[in-house]
Scaffold this active site. Structure first.
Site, mmCIF file in Angstrom:
data_model
loop_
_atom_site.group_PDB
_atom_site.id
_atom_site.type_symbol
_atom_site.label_atom_id
_atom_site.label_comp_id
_atom_site.label_asym_id
_atom_site.label_seq_id
_atom_site.Cartn_x
_atom_site.Cartn_y
_atom_site.Cartn_z
ATOM 1 N N GLY A 69 65.926 -20.644 -27.107
ATOM 2 C CA GLY A 69 64.656 -21.172 -27.562
ATOM 3 C C GLY A 69 64.352 -20.806 -29.009
ATOM 4 N N ASN A 150 53.428 -18.332 -23.305
ATOM 5 C CA ASN A 150 54.247 -17.393 -22.531
ATOM 6 C C ASN A 150 53.472 -16.177 -22.036
ATOM 7 O OD1 ASN A 150 54.472 -17.277 -25.497
ATOM 8 N ND2 ASN A 150 55.418 -15.300 -25.119
ATOM 9 N N GLN A 178 58.409 -22.417 -22.026
ATOM 10 C CA GLN A 178 57.786 -22.002 -20.756
ATOM 11 C C GLN A 178 57.508 -23.197 -19.839
ATOM 12 O OE1 GLN A 178 57.132 -18.959 -19.479
ATOM 13 N NE2 GLN A 178 57.966 -17.896 -21.247
ATOM 14 N N SER A 198 64.809 -23.292 -23.349
ATOM 15 C CA SER A 198 65.739 -22.173 -23.195
ATOM 16 C C SER A 198 66.142 -22.021 -21.731
ATOM 17 C CB SER A 198 65.058 -20.891 -23.683
ATOM 18 O OG SER A 198 65.881 -19.781 -23.418
ATOM 19 N N THR A 236 81.921 -22.762 -31.883
ATOM 20 C CA THR A 236 82.506 -23.212 -30.620
ATOM 21 C C THR A 236 81.443 -23.186 -29.533
ATOM 22 O OG1 THR A 236 84.631 -22.346 -31.317
ATOM 23 C CG2 THR A 236 84.361 -22.767 -28.957
ATOM 24 N N CYS A 323 58.560 -9.350 -26.141
ATOM 25 C CA CYS A 323 58.812 -9.054 -27.549
ATOM 26 C C CYS A 323 57.821 -8.035 -28.101
ATOM 27 C CB CYS A 323 58.721 -10.326 -28.370
ATOM 28 S SG CYS A 323 59.395 -11.728 -27.509
HETATM 29 C C1 LIG Z 1 61.261 -16.938 -24.365
HETATM 30 C C2 LIG Z 1 60.559 -17.806 -25.324
HETATM 31 C C3 LIG Z 1 61.153 -18.169 -26.548
HETATM 32 C C4 LIG Z 1 62.483 -17.623 -26.982
HETATM 33 O O1 LIG Z 1 63.560 -18.144 -26.239
HETATM 34 P P1 LIG Z 1 64.973 -17.388 -26.286
HETATM 35 O O2 LIG Z 1 65.887 -18.302 -25.541
HETATM 36 O O3 LIG Z 1 64.775 -16.088 -25.603
HETATM 37 O O4 LIG Z 1 65.336 -17.264 -27.723
HETATM 38 C C5 LIG Z 1 60.461 -19.009 -27.393
HETATM 39 N N1 LIG Z 1 59.256 -19.493 -27.048
HETATM 40 C C6 LIG Z 1 58.651 -19.178 -25.887
HETATM 41 C C7 LIG Z 1 57.322 -19.764 -25.571
HETATM 42 C C8 LIG Z 1 59.279 -18.328 -24.990
HETATM 43 O O5 LIG Z 1 58.670 -18.004 -23.856
#
Ligand SMILES: *Cc1c(COP(=O)(O)O)cnc(C)c1O
Length: 394
Positions: A69, A150, A178, A198, A236, A323
């Site tokens: 993501g 999130n 999300q 993601s 790759t 985070c």
């Molecule tokens: C988890 C998340 C991301 C980051 O995704 P990753 O695949 O962990 O880099 C970005 N935006 C939101 C809203 C998320 O919940």
């Protein structure tokens, strides 16, 4: 153990694990190789692209596979900024409760001469469409507003936002990490130009995701190198991860309505139970929120202690986003929706998975009640509140 931190990451589904194994053990060829063995991996990627596209109402050529993501957010925003710069447009509109993958990219662009308007998300965590409309200028090159938050789970009025952007000819990106696989979503019906997702948020593997970019929307690559992903993302391909992501998304999409209905019931049971705790409040909107998301603030306690004691009782939860856990600053999202520092510190996010039961929810309610009461028992802040030396906010 009860895992209630599905907004941080999810367990891989059996279907996703089964789908990826052959591409780790048998068909490990490089998709760029010309022999049949490599071509088998190439075909699997294209099949996965078609599956992912179908799940969100896109065309296969509109899907770019990324490392997750964060990368998709970075690429979408940077691409729009590059196009804007060429056209002399350096204004971007976003909001205050975005994920750091968006906020930190915007902060970097501000250092590079872009101007960003951050719309307020208001007390219920929802952006006002009229404020967005008023913020659009002649030099606006991008609007980026997340599909669902999130931390507090609020779902934004994406269709209305997209319609306004379209009528004003402004590019619209949404971080839907999300939302994808959790709430009904169709890029054409919604009218978005770019969308990030993601895999590990919908029971796929970590380290893989995708960016949807509507046909005709020009992208720039962040990573230089080979010509993979039509020259838009060198390196790759993560073949096994991509195949597993498609399997996970297909499964999530096929069962989306049933899962959402079940989770909404459990969520509301959990919200009702936690609302019985005095001086506690739900964060975000009660209805316009993700099916599995529950976020609360409890006055007079520290979120970190709450999490540790819940862990002792076998409940995995979070204080905000993964985070920000580990830093002592309260969540930028809770501050943005108007929670004062002390209150924002007493936060708890519980995000339920599809395998959660009523018994799990009842156990969590009892555990949280116990722990909150225990912590308040020796909290000087709580003592002052009860003695009337400080004012209750919640
Ligand atoms: C988890 C998340 C991301 C980051 O995704 P990753 O695949 O962990 O880099 C970005 N935006 C939101 C809203 C998320 O919940």
């Amino acid at each position: 153990m009860i895992y209630a931190d599905n907004a941080a990451t999810t367990k891989m589904s059996d279907a996703a694990v089964a789908a990826m194994l052959p591409y780790l053990k048998e068909y490990y060829g490089n998709p760029s190789s010309l022999y049949m063995f490599g071509q088998k991996a190439k075909e699997a990627i294209e099949e996965a692209r078609a599956t992912v596209a179908a799940c969100i109402g896109a065309e296969p050529r509109e899907i770019i596979f990324t490392s997750g993501g964060s990368e998709a957010d970075n690429q979408a925003i940077r691409s729009a900024a590059m196009r804007g710069k060429t056209a002399g447009k350096r204004h971007i509109i976003s909001d205050t409760i975005e994920h750091h993958a968006v906020l930190h990219t915007l902060r970097q662009l501000e250092k590079e001469g872009f101007e960003v308007t951050y719309l307020p998300a208001h007390e219920n965590g929802i952006v006002h469409v009229d404020e967005l409309e008023a913020a659009i200028r002649d030099d606006t090159c991008l609007v980026t507003i997340m599909y669902a938050n999130n931390e507090i789970g609020t779902i934004q009025p994406i269709r209305e936002i997209a319609a306004i952007c379209k009528s004003r000819s402004v590019m619209f990106h949404t971080d839907a990490v999300q939302a994808v696989g959790h709430t009904p979503l169709n890029v054409k019906d919604d009218g978005v130009d770019m969308l990030s997702a993601s895999a590990h948020k919908f029971h796929g593997p970590k380290g893989v995701g995708f960016l949807y970019a509507k046909r005709g929307v020009r992208l720039f690559n962040l990573i230089e190198g080979g010509a993979q992903e039509r020259g838009l993302r060198a390196g790759t391909e993560n073949v096994a991860g991509i195949v597993a992501m498609a399997a996970a998304l297909k499964e999530a999409t096929d069962h989306l309505n049933d899962n959402a209905a079940k989770l909404t019931k459990l969520r509301d049971r959990l919200i009702a139970g936690l609302s019985g705790i005095p001086h506690a409040a739900l964060n975000g909107d009660a209805n316009q929120r993700l099916p599995g998301n529950v976020s609360f603030c409890f006055e007079g306690i520290e979120g970190e202690s709450l999490l540790l004691l819940l862990d002792d009782k076998g409940v995995c939860a979070s204080s905000g986003s993964a985070c920000t856990s580990g830093s002592l600053d309260p969540s930028h999202v809770l501050l943005a929706i108007g929670r004062v520092h002390d209150v924002a510190h007493g936060s708890l996010r519980l995000t339920l998975g599809e395998d959660a039961t009523e018994a799990d929810v009842d156990y969590i309610i009892a555990a949280v009640k116990d722990v909150v009461e225990h912590l308040r028992g020796f909290s000087p802040v709580w003592r002052d509140l009860c003695a009337g030396k400080a004012k209750f906010i919640l």
